[in-house]
Structures are given as structure tokens and as C-alpha cells.
Enzyme design. Sequence first.
Site, PDB file in Angstrom:
ATOM      1  N   THR A 188      -5.587  -1.337   7.133  1.00 29.83           N
ATOM      2  CA  THR A 188      -5.631  -2.791   7.222  1.00 29.83           C
ATOM      3  C   THR A 188      -6.988  -3.263   7.712  1.00 29.83           C
ATOM      4  O   THR A 188      -7.261  -4.464   7.726  1.00 29.83           O
ATOM      5  CB  THR A 188      -4.548  -3.308   8.189  1.00 29.83           C
ATOM      6  OG1 THR A 188      -4.720  -2.669   9.472  1.00 29.83           O
ATOM      7  CG2 THR A 188      -3.159  -2.982   7.662  1.00 29.83           C
TER       8      THR A 188
ATOM      9  N   ASP B  78      -1.266   6.741   6.560  1.00 29.16           N
ATOM     10  CA  ASP B  78      -1.275   5.306   6.840  1.00 29.16           C
ATOM     11  C   ASP B  78      -2.165   5.016   8.049  1.00 29.16           C
ATOM     12  O   ASP B  78      -2.383   5.876   8.894  1.00 29.16           O
ATOM     13  CB  ASP B  78       0.151   4.831   7.116  1.00 29.16           C
ATOM     14  CG  ASP B  78       0.306   3.331   6.912  1.00 29.16           C
ATOM     15  OD1 ASP B  78      -0.666   2.687   6.460  1.00 29.16           O
ATOM     16  OD2 ASP B  78       1.392   2.801   7.208  1.00 29.16           O
TER      17      ASP B  78
ATOM     18  N   LYS C 102       0.828  -1.213   0.000  1.00 29.33           N
ATOM     19  CA  LYS C 102       0.000   0.000   0.000  1.00 29.33           C
ATOM     20  C   LYS C 102       0.859   1.258   0.000  1.00 29.33           C
ATOM     21  O   LYS C 102       0.616   2.203  -0.761  1.00 29.33           O
ATOM     22  CB  LYS C 102      -0.948  -0.013   1.212  1.00 29.33           C
ATOM     23  CG  LYS C 102      -1.969  -1.147   1.179  1.00 29.33           C
ATOM     24  CD  LYS C 102      -2.953  -1.079   2.320  1.00 29.33           C
ATOM     25  CE  LYS C 102      -2.329  -1.350   3.662  1.00 29.33           C
ATOM     26  NZ  LYS C 102      -1.811  -2.726   3.784  1.00 29.33           N
ATOM     27  N   THR C 103       1.884   1.292   0.844  1.00 31.43           N
ATOM     28  CA  THR C 103       2.773   2.451   0.884  1.00 31.43           C
ATOM     29  C   THR C 103       3.531   2.605  -0.430  1.00 31.43           C
ATOM     30  O   THR C 103       3.691   3.714  -0.952  1.00 31.43           O
ATOM     31  CB  THR C 103       3.761   2.332   2.054  1.00 31.43           C
ATOM     32  OG1 THR C 103       3.027   2.214   3.285  1.00 31.43           O
ATOM     33  CG2 THR C 103       4.673   3.551   2.129  1.00 31.43           C
TER      34      THR C 103
ATOM     35  N   ARG D   2       6.440  -8.226   1.735  1.00 30.95           N
ATOM     36  CA  ARG D   2       7.308  -7.769   2.826  1.00 30.95           C
ATOM     37  C   ARG D   2       7.970  -8.941   3.520  1.00 30.95           C
ATOM     38  O   ARG D   2       9.164  -8.891   3.852  1.00 30.95           O
ATOM     39  CB  ARG D   2       6.499  -6.957   3.837  1.00 30.95           C
ATOM     40  CG  ARG D   2       7.325  -6.421   5.003  1.00 30.95           C
ATOM     41  CD  ARG D   2       6.450  -5.664   5.980  1.00 30.95           C
ATOM     42  NE  ARG D   2       5.880  -4.478   5.353  1.00 30.95           N
ATOM     43  CZ  ARG D   2       4.852  -3.805   5.853  1.00 30.95           C
ATOM     44  NH1 ARG D   2       4.255  -4.221   6.959  1.00 30.95           N
ATOM     45  NH2 ARG D   2       4.410  -2.726   5.244  1.00 30.95           N
TER      46      ARG D   2
END
Length: 334
Positions: A157, A108, A63-64, A216
Site C-alpha cells: 500500500t 502482502d 491485490k490479493t 472491499r
Amino acid sequence: MRIQTPEEAFAEDLDRSLRPRTLADFVGQDGLKAQLQVSLEAAKARGEALDHVLLAGPPGLGKTSLAQILAAEMGVPFVQTAAPALERKADIAAFLSALEPRSVFFVDELHRLSRALEETFYPAMEDLQLPITLGQGAGARVTNLPLPPFTLVGATTRAGLLTTPLRDRFGIQHRLEPYDGPELTAIVHRSAHILGCEVQEAGASAIARRSRGTPRVANRLLKRVRDFAEVRGRGVVDAATADAALDLLQIDDLGLDRLDREILSAVCSKFGGGPVGLSTLAVTVGEEQDTIEDVYEPYLLQCGFLMRTPRGRVATAGAYAHLGLEAPEDPALF
């Protein structure tokens, strides 16, 4: 403010270097990328700011990275913060008033924004105005501070915790899904090239298989396997080296780590397969309830090893099979 050590700064720079810089470099999420490409080209052709974007999905899916890519593709500044850091309306005003035209403002963990602060975004997102109260008491008056066109990119999330008024103000809404094996293998190869690490196809597949569908995690495991290959191997990540390194990290073939297996073992062995309450389970394995619920449980549920019931957590037949235990005969548990 805590000052980073040189080692921490190096690790952060390394993580940043592994992030894709363009949509073409971003692996996976093909449907999402195609839709974003259309929106980007339309906004650039009209010389306008991109519509506000909401990105939802589990942690570690990109997402980032996507928010940074949107700014790079638009050729505009990228400003980043997190919802817990926005404590007062003045904090939001400071960010928004300093934005350059068409900037991407990334927030975020948007679901952690307080309701009072959330309402501050409404006129900013819709009317490009920020209400400011001048003075106090009976003499106070409200004036609207004009804002430049900007794009708010929110990441969450837990999309279900967002209020409907906030969610509806995002013109572009997407949910990122877990990655499959070939996509994670491609990500491992790409990251290995950036790290200067030689990875064979079988080694990349072994890492991808244990990455829980998350880029990740794949990048984190790759760096640990690279260390193992350099210290105890020939510097090449093949299947045997990857398996040996991940076994040393106590990560099994499905990506479950030691605590994942402890949670399953506690439910299966100590509580007869359940149901067992979250608080009891947390005390048993020595971990916080929030950590179990937000970090470990989602993947165990995806694997079909746990079920959430009104009475508590229940282990499935698959959990017993994975742990090599004999499942109870009571069919009610399954």
C-alpha cells in the site's frame, strides 16, 4: 495460536467466496488485466514461471485477489504470507525451499520487510539460489541452495517505502486505481448474486456511491444492507432500503463515516480550519495517529476536504460545505 470461532470461520469463507476466481470475473482495472493476460499467455506458452509481479495501491482494491487469480490462471500452487510474519532468514528459506516449480509466492505488505531480509530475496529472485550459512565462526561456509522457478507477487500500500533494488527486480509492476461508480455497481450485483440477495439497480448504485471507490468496502456495505433488508424490509435491496441502512450506519452520501466527519469537524470548528498537527488532531478525536494517517486521511484528501501543509492539516472550503458550516473569510486557507 488463536482458534477461530465458527462465526469467524463462516465470515472468512464468505469473504473468500466473493473474490473473483479468473481475470474474466475480475471487474475493473481493464488496462492492468489486458497487460497481465499477455504476460500469462506468454509464460504458459513457454512453460515458464510468470515473471515477478509487484502490485501497489490502496487497501481493498483487489491485490490479493489478483495474486490468487495469477496462480489459478497458471494452474500452479498459491502460497501466501505477510512481510511482518517473516522475522528471520530461516522463515524465508522455509517458504522458498518448499515451493513447487512455477508456484506463486504472495507476500502482502511488502514494504514492511526488513532490509536484512529483503536482501535474502535478491539472489532468489534473480538466480533462483538461496545462500545458506553452514556452521559457525571461522569454520562457517556459505552454500547456495537451488530453488525451483517461482513467481514472487508482492503487494504494498506504500510503494514509496520500497527500496529501488527490490522494486527493480519485479519484471511486472502495476498500480491499482480506485474504482468508478459503474464498476462498483457491477461488483455489488456480482456479490449479491453469490450471496443470494436480490438487489435492484438503484440499490446497487446507492451502495456503490458510498463505497469510497473500494470493492472491499462495497462488499462490506452490501452485507450490512442485506441484513437490514431482511430484518426491516422485504428482503429486497432497493434505493430506499439501501439509503435507510447506510444512514443507520452513519455513512453519508460520499461514503464518509462518523469518524471521518469528526475529523473534519474538529479541524473546521475547534481549530478554525487549521493548520492543526496530526498528534493534536488524534488526541481531539480519540484515535491513533497512524490510524488517522493511513485509514481516514487518504480518502479525505481524495475528496478535497483536507490539505497537508508543513504546519499541519488544513480544511478546505469543500469540507465546510459538506458539513453545512460557513467557511471563514480568510482566503489564505483556500
